[in-house]
Scaffold this motif. Structure first.
Motif, PDB file in Angstrom:
ATOM      1  N   ILE B 399       0.830  -1.162   0.184  1.00 54.97           N
ATOM      2  CA  ILE B 399      -0.044   0.145  -0.014  1.00 54.97           C
ATOM      3  C   ILE B 399       0.915   0.998  -0.060  1.00 54.97           C
ATOM      4  O   ILE B 399       0.589   2.321  -0.692  1.00 54.97           O
ATOM      5  CB  ILE B 399      -0.958   0.017   1.157  1.00 54.97           C
ATOM      6  CG1 ILE B 399      -2.002  -1.011   1.146  1.00 54.97           C
ATOM      7  CG2 ILE B 399      -1.697   1.328   1.118  1.00 54.97           C
ATOM      8  CD1 ILE B 399      -2.601  -1.288   2.596  1.00 54.97           C
ATOM      9  N   GLY B 400       1.890   1.238   0.912  1.00 55.36           N
ATOM     10  CA  GLY B 400       3.124   2.270   0.824  1.00 55.36           C
ATOM     11  C   GLY B 400       3.568   2.620  -0.745  1.00 55.36           C
ATOM     12  O   GLY B 400       3.721   3.709  -1.026  1.00 55.36           O
ATOM     13  N   ILE B 407      -0.197   5.740  -7.526  1.00 57.10           N
ATOM     14  CA  ILE B 407      -0.900   4.933  -8.310  1.00 57.10           C
ATOM     15  C   ILE B 407      -2.440   5.121  -8.043  1.00 57.10           C
ATOM     16  O   ILE B 407      -2.986   5.154  -7.008  1.00 57.10           O
ATOM     17  CB  ILE B 407      -0.700   3.320  -7.960  1.00 57.10           C
ATOM     18  CG1 ILE B 407       1.063   3.160  -8.226  1.00 57.10           C
ATOM     19  CG2 ILE B 407      -1.376   2.485  -9.095  1.00 57.10           C
ATOM     20  CD1 ILE B 407       1.072   1.903  -7.848  1.00 57.10           C
ATOM     21  N   PRO B 408      -3.023   5.452  -9.207  1.00 55.39           N
ATOM     22  CA  PRO B 408      -4.598   5.611  -9.264  1.00 55.39           C
ATOM     23  C   PRO B 408      -5.558   4.302  -8.621  1.00 55.39           C
ATOM     24  O   PRO B 408      -6.247   4.053  -9.711  1.00 55.39           O
ATOM     25  CB  PRO B 408      -5.007   6.376 -10.312  1.00 55.39           C
ATOM     26  CG  PRO B 408      -4.056   5.834 -11.180  1.00 55.39           C
ATOM     27  CD  PRO B 408      -2.754   5.698 -10.651  1.00 55.39           C
ATOM     28  N   ALA B 409      -5.277   4.090  -7.369  1.00 59.74           N
ATOM     29  CA  ALA B 409      -5.933   2.742  -7.065  1.00 59.74           C
ATOM     30  C   ALA B 409      -7.058   3.094  -5.944  1.00 59.74           C
ATOM     31  O   ALA B 409      -6.832   2.079  -4.965  1.00 59.74           O
ATOM     32  CB  ALA B 409      -4.850   1.738  -6.874  1.00 59.74           C
ATOM     33  N   VAL B 410      -7.529   4.107  -5.801  1.00 59.39           N
ATOM     34  CA  VAL B 410      -8.365   4.468  -4.655  1.00 59.39           C
ATOM     35  C   VAL B 410      -9.478   3.329  -4.531  1.00 59.39           C
ATOM     36  O   VAL B 410      -9.778   3.117  -3.316  1.00 59.39           O
ATOM     37  CB  VAL B 410      -9.209   5.893  -5.100  1.00 59.39           C
ATOM     38  CG1 VAL B 410      -9.979   6.042  -3.659  1.00 59.39           C
ATOM     39  CG2 VAL B 410      -7.968   7.171  -4.937  1.00 59.39           C
ATOM     40  N   ARG B 430      -2.813   6.752   4.629  1.00 58.67           N
ATOM     41  CA  ARG B 430      -1.708   7.554   4.051  1.00 58.67           C
ATOM     42  C   ARG B 430      -1.555   7.610   2.483  1.00 58.67           C
ATOM     43  O   ARG B 430      -1.554   8.434   1.540  1.00 58.67           O
ATOM     44  CB  ARG B 430      -0.370   7.063   4.302  1.00 58.67           C
ATOM     45  CG  ARG B 430      -0.081   7.379   5.882  1.00 58.67           C
ATOM     46  CD  ARG B 430       1.453   7.008   6.276  1.00 58.67           C
ATOM     47  NE  ARG B 430       1.440   6.897   7.782  1.00 58.67           N
ATOM     48  CZ  ARG B 430       1.392   5.529   8.212  1.00 58.67           C
ATOM     49  NH1 ARG B 430       1.447   4.391   7.642  1.00 58.67           N
ATOM     50  NH2 ARG B 430       1.457   5.508   9.669  1.00 58.67           N
ATOM     51  N   ALA B 431      -1.825   6.376   1.997  1.00 57.24           N
ATOM     52  CA  ALA B 431      -2.007   6.115   0.547  1.00 57.24           C
ATOM     53  C   ALA B 431      -3.046   7.102  -0.075  1.00 57.24           C
ATOM     54  O   ALA B 431      -2.879   7.651  -1.243  1.00 57.24           O
ATOM     55  CB  ALA B 431      -1.925   4.847   0.054  1.00 57.24           C
ATOM     56  N   ALA B 467      -3.583  15.940   0.857  1.00 56.96           N
ATOM     57  CA  ALA B 467      -4.604  15.734  -0.350  1.00 56.96           C
ATOM     58  C   ALA B 467      -5.127  17.301  -0.671  1.00 56.96           C
ATOM     59  O   ALA B 467      -5.263  17.612  -1.708  1.00 56.96           O
ATOM     60  CB  ALA B 467      -5.633  14.762  -0.117  1.00 56.96           C
ATOM     61  N   ALA B 468      -5.404  17.940   0.489  1.00 58.33           N
ATOM     62  CA  ALA B 468      -6.355  19.036   0.399  1.00 58.33           C
ATOM     63  C   ALA B 468      -5.373  20.217  -0.374  1.00 58.33           C
ATOM     64  O   ALA B 468      -5.834  20.769  -1.104  1.00 58.33           O
ATOM     65  CB  ALA B 468      -6.697  19.638   1.777  1.00 58.33           C
TER      66      ALA B 468
END
Lengths: 429, 642
Positions: B399-400, B407-410, B430-431, B467-468
């Motif tokens: 995940i780290g 990686i766009p794996a939301v 965190r990811a 993120a913000a």
């Protein structure tokens, strides 16, 4: 019986004890010598010596002394006062009295126990001394500007290649994250095709160091005027000239100074932004405060004094077809769009510290890799500044062939491509 | 007669230069004529020559020599050559003599070399070398045996610079004959060889390189020659390269490393040669692992391999690095793991993930770092494909990597934020901080607003903050977080701090509301944020707070924030003056009033002068205000002078 050959000072030193090389045994063995407290054992340290450590050099020295794998072993200066002062700083740091002092840098370069040298003499000596240090097998951290003209830049580069030297120009900003990020954006196409890169020259005036009225010269043991002059054309002693090492023969020749002051920093970054290719081919004198140069692919390198976002000294700006970025010594970046950050966290380190640059240099001393401010990069960046200075001085455009390194159909500009050194000094070999 | 001095100002620095009537033209002349090479001497040159022939001070002659470097023709050579015997002016004369084209300057230097001695002779010989005067080769050969060692060394250097086959042959013969200056002769031979190689005379170059490599000279000279020989030979130079890399001598080994970075590398590289060099280095690594040269050296050779193949390596190199990374001395393993990150592709991910699971933290960390930098979407797929099946021990590292590689794996990560294992949950949060976009931000807002526990709270707050600040629509982002605050999140203080970092009008409104909310802890956070707000639109909010009945203990803080904006930001001076006037009226103590006075002096203007005069009547600052009035008036008067 043939008369014995006249022996030079250096020949004598090979067979005799070098003055100042005697070192007394330390009275106290600090714990660092024993590898305690996380320190690096002396046997694994890089042994560094300093030459011409003045105000800027003291700052660099501090960065070196911060590193756990550095043992500073000697200092050289034409001024006795500086030799004593720097020895005091080094001895205090290491907790010994072992730092040796030299007046003649050639004696220092002869020392087998010196791995690397920090050269901070002032621009008059930088290039030549770096080449002599390379010939002596030393790795080199050399303050900028590193060369005085185009020819010297090329010979410096070739000498470092030939000698296998690890060379780091003291331009430090490639090792600062915000500048590195800005250059990466340009280099990797995130701004689109790069169209213009901007550099702040910190002045655009060509000048020459003159000949001041003769004053009584000091005892060479106190201040060695002949060695201070070094490769610069002879002139009588004058205290002001001795005191102004920062400016003396900067850029040399008739085109001294000029855009080199900040240019050697900013153009270095601009060159990195365009992937460290050859410098521009066309150079025009300033118009409305801007000195425009043009790369072979049509992109422009523009020196300008004004119209910068207030981000500190040595600002650069890179403009591409789809975006731009501007950065300066405050550590901050300004981007045409926040999306350019793409979530990256870029550390803002203001004040252009040299610590990371010194660390990069020392790491490369071990791996024999190329540090970020290596001789090839420095050569191209300096040539761009020197060629710009030629256009500035002549007051007209010049064109440089970046394969032959000659000005195209321009004998007059060609005469400014190099300058003779005072005897006995010479470049290369 | 003393030379006059004139200050030549240059920004921060001043240089005193000797005045010569012609020097004015030196620094101001923007129309220097191109030198006509015809027989007539241009008037400007004639004037310069007249200076050299006159009794003018040496300082003027010196600068005249520099001028002749640009404007001198063969007509100037005689006068310049006459100065070659002058200890004070010889170096100036040579500036011009090196620059003036044509056989006349060459002849003059050769002639001077016949009669000069000591340093002046050395300088003349140096200039011959710079000019690469082939007609001087015989003269220089004679000087190789000069009784003055410095002259002999200069002659050798000049021959090297000239670099013709004849010059090189002379140097090689001198070396073979046991020259007492063999170090200088060796260096000159290498320089000559480089000249020959550049001129396409490879065999002659190799003869010189090889002669120095075999000679009884220092290792440094031999190393330089070896480098030249290797590069000149290309593929045939590989055995010598390997010899260097295996040499017990540190100097020769180091030259081997740097030469290995050059041979068959860089732009326009020969792929066939590059591969052969790589294979040779791999062989040296294998030998180095067991030989007396030691594991440390093998690690350095591995680094070279990585440098040579950065961006993608052939199968042999990649396989060798995997082997070196899998077992052996720690230094080798780490170098190989780092190398895989630079030269590998998706195929090495499985092995690197195995290393990442090792208990030795330096190995594990190096492996993770290597995967982070591997290029390409295929690497991303290798990582995400394992998320569904990895166990709780392996998941945090995987995940780290998702987070560090962005990686766009939301969709795959969100469920893991609710995993039963705390380490997995925190890694997932965190990811998400590194990967969510504006449309997915709500996930993080929920996690940060209502965390499971304190440990998760800190992780979620940090992730939301990360993120913000990268959201393009700041107002939308601030609105979502503000909504969570209004909904009564137990983490409202931390959320408000994030709103402050986001900035923008919506964020300002939210922070202002929080400052007026009556919630002491929230107000504390809000007023701190307002106090360091980075846009001037916070001014009205701060002043309103400072002058409200509800300001309470935050009156001073908010007023100071208002004053800071007046001091720091670019704005019309009338606006700044108005702010200062309001600040003075709102200030409760002399310290704040004095801070306002300092702003007035900092920005001298008619508007700020008016405020300063009014401030004379303000309590506790009469002296400071009067001093400010005087200072501003003085600055305005100074600015008005022509």
């Amino acid at each position: 019986m043939a008369a014995p050959r006249a022996r030079t000072r250096r020949a004598f030193l090979r067979t005799g004890l070098a003055a100042g090389s005697l070192a007394g045994a330390p009275m106290v063995i600090p714990s660092s010598a024993l590898g305690l407290d996380g320190a690096v054992p002396p046997s694994e340290r890089i042994r560094v010596a300093g030459i011409g450590i003045g105000r800027r050099g003291e700052y660099d020295l501090g960065c070196f002394l911060q590193q756990p794998d550095v043992q500073f072993v000697a200092v050289c200066d034409v001024k006795e006062g500086r030799r004593s002062a720097v020895k005091g700083i080094v001895d205090k740091h290491h907790g010994t009295a072992d730092c040796r002092t030299y007046r003649d840098f050639r004696e220092l370069l002869d020392q087998k126990d010196v791995d690397a040298v920090l050269i901070a003499t002032g621009p008059n000596w930088h290039g030549l001394m770096a080449m002599l240090a390379a010939k002596a097998g030393k790795d080199i951290y050399c303050e900028k500007p590193c060369t005085k003209n185009i020819a010297e830049s090329l010979i410096l580069r070739d000498t470092m290649r030939r000698c296998g030297t690890v060379f780091q120009a003291g331009t430090q900003r490639r090792n600062l994250p915000h500048y590195a990020f800005a250059c990466e954006l340009a280099r990797t196409g995130r701004l689109g095709r790069v169209q213009r890169v901007f550099a702040h020259p910190g002045g655009m005036r060509a000048e020459t160091s003159g000949w001041l009225a003769e004053e009584p010269a000091p005892d060479p043991a106190a201040a060695d005027w002949d060695m201070y002059l070094g490769p610069a054309a002879w002139r009588p002693f004058h205290a002001q000239t001795l005191a102004d090492g920062f400016n003396f023969e900067k850029g040399g020749g008739l085109v001294g100074g000029g855009v080199l002051e900040w240019g050697s920093h900013c153009v270095d970054l601009c060159q990195w932004a365009v992937n460290d290719g050859p410098p521009p081919v066309d150079y025009a004198p300033p118009v409305d405060g801007q000195l425009v140069c043009r790369y072979a692919n049509g992109a422009e390198l523009i020196f300008r004094e004004k119209d910068w976002i207030p981000l500190g000294s040595c600002p650069v700006r890179f403009e591409g077809e789809t975006g731009w970025v501007e950065a300066g010594d405050s550590g901050k970046l300004v981007l045409s769009s926040p999306e350019l950050m793409a979530g990256r966290k870029v550390e803002e380190i203001g004040g252009y510290p040299a610590t990371f640059h010194v660390r990069d240099f020392l790491d490369c001393c071990r791996t024999r890799g190329k540090p970020k401010g290596n001789a090839d990069a420095a050569c191209n960046a300096h040539i761009a500044c020197h060629a710009a200075n030629v256009a500035l001085f002549l007051g007209r455009p010049v064109r440089l062939d970046t394969e032959t390194w000659r000005f195209v159909n321009d004998a007059e500009a060609g005469r400014l491509r190099s300058e003779s050194l005072r005897e006995p000094w010479r470049l290369g070999s | 007669m003393k030379a006059k001095g004139r200050l030549v100002s240059c920004g921060r620095h001043a240089v005193r230069a000797a005045i010569v009537p012609l020097l004015v033209a030196l620094v101001c002349d923007a129309a220097i004529n191109a030198r006509a090479e015809g027989p007539a001497v241009a008037p400007q040159e004639q004037a310069l020559l007249a200076v050299l022939r006159s009794e003018t001070p040496e300082s003027e002659k010196a600068i005249t020599c520099k001028r002749l470097a640009i404007q001198g023709s063969p007509a100037a050579v005689g006068d310049l050559a006459a100065l070659l015997a002058n200890e004070r002016l010889a170096s100036w004369a040579r500036i011009a003599l090196e620059a003036i084209p044509g056989p006349e300057a060459d002849a003059a230097l050769r002639k001077a070399a016949e009669t000069l001695s000591g340093r002046l002779l050395v300088g003349t010989i140096n200039s011959i070398g710079v000019r690469r005067d082939t007609a001087a080769v015989g003269l220089l050969e004679g000087r190789l045996a000069d009784g003055d060692a410095d002259v002999a060394v200069a002659a050798a250097a000049a021959l090297g610079s000239i670099g013709t086959p004849e010059a090189a042959a002379i140097l090689v013969r001198s070396l073979a004959a046991g020259s007492p200056d063999r170090e200088a002769v060796a260096l000159a031979s290498v320089v000559a060889a480089e000249r020959l190689l550049a001129a396409g005379r490879r065999d002659e170059a190799l003869a010189a390189f090889d002669a120095v490599w075999r000679a009884d000279v220092s290792e440094q000279r031999r190393a330089e020659a070896a480098r030249g020989a290797i590069l000149a030979r290309g593929e045939a130079g590989i055995p010598l390269l390997v010899e260097l890399v295996k040499a017990p001598s540190k100097r020769l080994f180091n030259m081997g490393l740097s030469t290995a970075r050059e041979l068959g590398a860089g732009t326009g590289r020969d792929a066939g040669l590059a591969e052969k060099v790589d294979l040779a280095l791999l062989g040296a690594i294998a030998a180095g692992s067991s030989a007396a040269t030691g594991a440390g050296r093998a690690a350095l050779v591995i680094d070279v391999l990585a440098d040579r193949n950065a961006g993608g390596a052939g199968k042999a190199v990649q396989a060798a690095l995997v082997d070196a990374a899998s077992a052996g001395p720690a230094a080798n393993r780490l170098a190989a793991i780092r190398g895989l990150g630079r030269v590998g592709d998706a195929a090495v991910v499985p092995r690197l993930l195995v290393f990442a699971a090792e208990p030795e933290p330096t190995v594990a960390a190096a492996a993770i770092d290597a995967v982070v930098v591997l290029p390409g979407a295929a690497v991303d797929r290798e990582i995400t494909s394992r998320l569904a099946t990895a166990d709780a021990k392996a998941l945090p590292a995987l995940i780290g990597l998702v987070g560090r590689r962005r990686i766009p794996a939301v969709a795959e990560i969100v469920p893991l934020a609710g995993h039963g294992d705390a380490a997995v949950r925190q890694a997932a949060i965190r990811a998400l901080g590194a990967t969510v976009d504006a449309g997915q931000l709500d996930v993080l807002v929920r996690l940060a607003a209502n965390p499971r526990d304190d440990a998760e709270a800190d992780v979620a707050t940090a992730a939301l903050a990360e993120a913000a600040v990268r959201m393009a629509d700041r107002d939308a982002c601030a609105g979502k977080i503000a909504a969570a605050i209004d909904a009564g999140s137990p983490r409202k203080n931390a959320l408000l701090a994030i709103v402050g970092e986001v900035g923008g009008p919506r964020a300002l409104a939210a922070v202002a509301a929080a400052a007026r909310s009556g919630d002491p802890a929230l107000a504390d956070v809000a007023t701190r944020l307002l106090g360091k707000w980075m846009t001037p639109d916070a001014a009205d909010v701060l002043l309103a707070l400072a002058t409200s009945d509800a300001a309470g203990s935050y009156r001073g803080r908010t007023l100071k924030g208002y004053i800071r904006i007046a001091r720091q930001f670019v704005m019309p001076e009338a606006e700044r003056a108005a702010m200062c006037r309001k600040a003075l009226a709102a200030a409760g103590d002399a310290a704040d009033r004095k801070a306002v006075i300092e702003i007035l002096v900092r920005y001298p203007h008619a508007e700020t002068l008016a405020v300063a005069k009014e401030a004379v009547a303000a309590p506790g600052i009469e002296a400071e205000a009067k001093a400010a009035v005087a200072a501003i008036e003085a600055k305005l008067a100074g600015a008005a002078k022509p």
